[in-house]
Design a protein around this motif. Structure first.
Motif, short mmCIF file in Angstrom:
data_model
loop_
_atom_site.label_atom_id
_atom_site.label_comp_id
_atom_site.label_asym_id
_atom_site.label_seq_id
_atom_site.Cartn_x
_atom_site.Cartn_y
_atom_site.Cartn_z
N ALA A 80 39.85 128.80 -66.63
CA ALA A 80 39.71 128.64 -68.08
C ALA A 80 38.26 128.72 -68.55
O ALA A 80 37.98 129.33 -69.58
N LEU A 81 37.34 128.10 -67.81
CA LEU A 81 35.95 128.05 -68.27
C LEU A 81 35.00 128.11 -67.07
O LEU A 81 35.34 127.65 -65.98
N GLU B 187 30.99 135.29 -72.35
CA GLU B 187 30.51 134.64 -73.57
C GLU B 187 29.01 134.86 -73.70
O GLU B 187 28.23 134.42 -72.85
N SER C 298 35.16 132.61 -70.16
CA SER C 298 36.43 131.93 -70.37
C SER C 298 37.53 132.86 -69.91
O SER C 298 37.32 134.07 -69.76
#
Length: 265
Positions: A188-189, A208, A181
């Protein structure tokens, strides 16, 4: 007047680096050439440094450079010869925009082609931006080429960062990447182990991580006990689920908890 005599002088000017961060060093190189047909006795270059630059050093292959008036007195330059001047400067820390520097050469003889007597270079001055690389819920693996931490990079830098997955296998568990992220210039992702972007503002990249557990099974066979290992992976795992934080076993069944899972079933 020196009838019939002329000298075709030319000037080339370069700057390095091509893009610079405010507060850092910039280097100019000026090369003056005489294509003849005549020699000159008093070649003179004018190069007044613009505002925002401070001279730290000058090296001339012939003559002298005076920073107060920007004059490089080259002196004699025979036909076919060249002379060079290097100027080392520092860009003011508060400067922003483009540094424009122009130089011009002339001498006592007529010049049949004055179009090549001047040269100008423009150097964009950029700022340093911060890129923080972190992990959630904790750091695993080793991102490359930039590791975890905060890095200062020039605006406009193209960043490509990767991390190997799985990582840190130990005592029946290992950590696997579910993606990344980001904020600022970082998308953003994403669900890959590599991300690329152009740095245009202070940014944060977060890798992540999730955890995988190995399930150790023990069962009876006619001559005793045997064992095997089987990896248990939830189909919809996310980094914050904390899958495997609790395990309960009864008979042939194992219940594995994910205390951070917020999915509604």
């Amino acid at each position: 007047a020196l009838f019939g005599l002329e000298a075709n002088l030319s000037l080339q000017k370069t700057a390095s680096p091509g893009v610079i961060v405010a507060g850092e060093a910039l280097h100019y190189l000026i090369v003056v050439s005489n294509a003849g047909p005549s020699d000159v006795a008093a070649a003179l270059v004018s190069d007044a440094l613009p505002d925002g630059l401070t001279l730290t050093n000058s090296v001339a292959s012939a003559g002298n450079y005076t920073v107060s008036n920007g004059a490089w007195t080259v002196g004699a330059l025979v036909a076919g010869a060249s002379a060079s001047l290097q100027l080392d400067v520092v860009v003011d820390a508060e400067f922003s925009g483009i540094v424009t520097n122009r130089a011009n050469v002339q001498a006592e003889l007529p010049d049949p082609d004055t179009d090549n007597n001047s040269d100008e270079v423009e150097t964009p001055v950029t700022e340093l931006l911060s890129l923080t690389i972190q992990a959630s819920p904790s750091e695993h693996g080793q991102p490359a080429p930039l590791d975890y931490g905060t890095h200062q990079l020039p605006a406009g830098t193209v960043v490509t960062n990767s991390v190997m997955t799985p990582a840190d296998a130990n005592a029946g568990l290992r950590y696997t990447l579910s993606g990344w992220s980001g904020t600022g210039s970082v998308p953003a992702l994403g669900a890959t182990s590599t991300v690329s972007f152009t740095l245009s503002t202070d940014s944060v990249l977060t890798w992540e991580w999730g955890v995988e557990f190995a399930l150790h099974q023990q069962f009876r066979v006619p001559r005793g006990l045997a064992s095997s290992e089987q990896k248990v992976i939830p189909p919809d795992r996310e980094a914050a689920d904390q899958f495997g934080a609790s395990v309960a076993i009864e008979g042939d069944y194992a219940v594995i908890g994910a205390i951070g899972d917020d999915d509604v079933v």
